[in-house]
Write an enzyme that holds these catalytic residues in place. Structure first.
Site, mmCIF file in Angstrom:
data_model
loop_
_atom_site.group_PDB
_atom_site.id
_atom_site.type_symbol
_atom_site.label_atom_id
_atom_site.label_comp_id
_atom_site.label_asym_id
_atom_site.label_seq_id
_atom_site.Cartn_x
_atom_site.Cartn_y
_atom_site.Cartn_z
ATOM 1 N N ASN A 14 37.259 40.470 34.187
ATOM 2 C CA ASN A 14 38.197 40.977 35.192
ATOM 3 C C ASN A 14 39.601 40.657 34.688
ATOM 4 O O ASN A 14 39.765 39.872 33.757
ATOM 5 C CB ASN A 14 37.878 40.385 36.583
ATOM 6 C CG ASN A 14 38.157 38.894 36.669
ATOM 7 O OD1 ASN A 14 39.232 38.430 36.303
ATOM 8 N ND2 ASN A 14 37.183 38.122 37.148
ATOM 9 N N ARG A 131 32.366 47.095 40.081
ATOM 10 C CA ARG A 131 31.192 46.234 39.983
ATOM 11 C C ARG A 131 29.941 46.875 40.583
ATOM 12 O O ARG A 131 28.904 46.917 39.942
ATOM 13 C CB ARG A 131 31.452 44.882 40.644
ATOM 14 C CG ARG A 131 32.553 44.074 39.955
ATOM 15 C CD ARG A 131 32.238 43.817 38.495
ATOM 16 N NE ARG A 131 33.235 43.030 37.812
ATOM 17 C CZ ARG A 131 33.278 41.708 37.804
ATOM 18 N NH1 ARG A 131 32.384 41.015 38.475
ATOM 19 N NH2 ARG A 131 34.200 41.077 37.136
ATOM 20 N N HIS A 160 36.490 43.461 43.483
ATOM 21 C CA HIS A 160 35.432 43.255 44.481
ATOM 22 C C HIS A 160 36.032 43.526 45.859
ATOM 23 O O HIS A 160 37.198 43.178 46.115
ATOM 24 C CB HIS A 160 34.932 41.797 44.478
ATOM 25 C CG HIS A 160 33.858 41.492 43.492
ATOM 26 N ND1 HIS A 160 33.818 40.298 42.790
ATOM 27 C CD2 HIS A 160 32.753 42.182 43.115
ATOM 28 C CE1 HIS A 160 32.749 40.279 42.008
ATOM 29 N NE2 HIS A 160 32.082 41.413 42.179
ATOM 30 N N ASP A 162 35.614 41.905 48.567
ATOM 31 C CA ASP A 162 36.034 40.703 49.305
ATOM 32 C C ASP A 162 37.407 40.188 48.873
ATOM 33 O O ASP A 162 37.895 39.200 49.408
ATOM 34 C CB ASP A 162 34.961 39.606 49.260
ATOM 35 C CG ASP A 162 34.780 38.977 47.885
ATOM 36 O OD1 ASP A 162 35.415 39.433 46.904
ATOM 37 O OD2 ASP A 162 33.988 38.021 47.781
ATOM 38 N N ALA A 248 39.682 32.577 37.086
ATOM 39 C CA ALA A 248 38.451 33.322 36.806
ATOM 40 C C ALA A 248 38.344 34.538 37.728
ATOM 41 O O ALA A 248 37.351 35.263 37.714
ATOM 42 C CB ALA A 248 37.225 32.430 36.989
ATOM 43 N N CYS A 254 34.958 33.856 47.609
ATOM 44 C CA CYS A 254 34.058 34.058 46.457
ATOM 45 C C CYS A 254 33.213 32.815 46.185
ATOM 46 O O CYS A 254 32.126 32.912 45.626
ATOM 47 C CB CYS A 254 34.849 34.344 45.191
ATOM 48 S SG CYS A 254 35.964 35.723 45.276
HETATM 49 N N1 ARG Z 1 34.599 35.597 37.247
HETATM 50 C C1 ARG Z 1 33.882 36.202 38.323
HETATM 51 C C2 ARG Z 1 33.625 37.666 37.999
HETATM 52 O O1 ARG Z 1 34.476 38.284 37.426
HETATM 53 C C3 ARG Z 1 34.640 36.082 39.615
HETATM 54 C C4 ARG Z 1 33.863 36.544 40.803
HETATM 55 C C5 ARG Z 1 34.667 36.563 42.075
HETATM 56 N N2 ARG Z 1 33.833 36.803 43.180
HETATM 57 C C6 ARG Z 1 34.096 37.554 44.245
HETATM 58 N N3 ARG Z 1 33.242 37.588 45.201
HETATM 59 N N4 ARG Z 1 35.160 38.323 44.285
HETATM 60 O O2 ARG Z 1 32.595 38.214 38.284
#
Ligand code: ARG
Length: 262
Positions: A14, A131, A160, A162, A248, A254
């Protein structure tokens, strides 16, 4: 929640992740511990998933799958780097008495990161493009027997759902319109009687990635403006900074997965 013992950034999936900008392990441990105790102080009960070496994003339990009652629908991660998480998640849910139900088909789907129940009667608001795929939404609607409103995420910073949509109660949700197209904003307007639209800086600071426990919003960041709006709506705001996890691409929500989903 899953302790960040093995949390790091070793791949980039990401726009926030840069392998040369590693999170600081002790700062991450401190932020995560503070988030756990903050949630417990709001009255939440926190269960834990044991961390596993070599699976750094396991800390982002929101992406384990989708919980409905005692059913657990495991995610199918888009990126191979996260696929080793699924057997770990499935084992936890099986050991805790959940019925594991696989989503039909083979399209990617990233759980509560991209599918959030809203309102009464309940509708699943679901995000797609980066995703999860829209065909997975269809399979999800069939499996759960619930209507699904699919929203296309149009800005990679909000990969995402969320990160852009945070249900507060049956009438209200925080929404980052920056993540949606015009159609998506219309869907929100039709569905959410009192949307709280985020300003650019609030959206960028992951304010939509908050955990709502009763009348308390546990947020990674909150501007004075947004704090006032939320307080007027009857919410108490508690900020729990998670800057190491933002490296991250994740915030407070998350790092959690609600288990008490009716
Ligand atoms: N590094 C993870 C990814 O890129 C972060 C996930 C974040 N999660 C979320 N529910 N937005 O998948």
């Amino acid at each position: 929640m899953c302790e960040p013992t093995f949390f790091t950034v070793t791949y980039e999936i990401n726009p926030y992740m840069h392998i040369e900008i590693r999170p600081d392990p002790s700062a991450a441990r401190q932020e995560w511990g503070h988030l756990v105790s903050t949630l417990q102080q709001t009255g939440a009960t926190v269960d834990f998933l044991a961390p596993v070496k070599g699976v750094p994003d396991l800390v982002f339990t929101a992406n384990a799958g989708l919980v409905q009652g005692r059913r657990f629908v495991p995610s199918r991660f888009r990126h191979p780097q996260r696929r080793a998480e699924t057997p770990v998640d499935v084992a936890w849910f099986r050991d805790h008495g959940f019925l594991i139900e696989q989503l039909a088909g083979d399209e990617p789907f990233e759980g509560a990161g991209d599918a959030l129940p809203f309102g009464r009667p309940t509708v699943i608001v679901a995000g797609y493009r980066y995703r999860s795929s829209i065909s997975a939404h269809r399979a999800l609607g069939t499996l759960l027997g619930l209507p699904v409103r699919s929203l296309e995420l149009v800005d990679e910073r909000y990969y995402h759902l969320d990160l852009a949509f945070c249900p507060l109660d049956d009438r209200r949700a925080m929404v980052a319109g920056q993540a949606l197209d015009r159609y998506g904003c219309r869907v929100i307007e039709a569905l959410v009687p009192e949307p709280i639209w985020l300003e650019d800086d609030e959206a960028a600071d992951f304010s939509a990635n908050s955990v709502v426990v009763g009348g308390v919003a546990v947020m990674p960041a909150c501007t004075p403006r947004l704090g006032k709006v939320l307080e007027k709506a009857g919410y108490e705001v508690v900020v729990a900074p998670v800057g190491e996890f933002v490296k991250a691409g994740g915030g407070c929500r998350c790092l959690t997965l609600a288990l008490d989903v009716p």
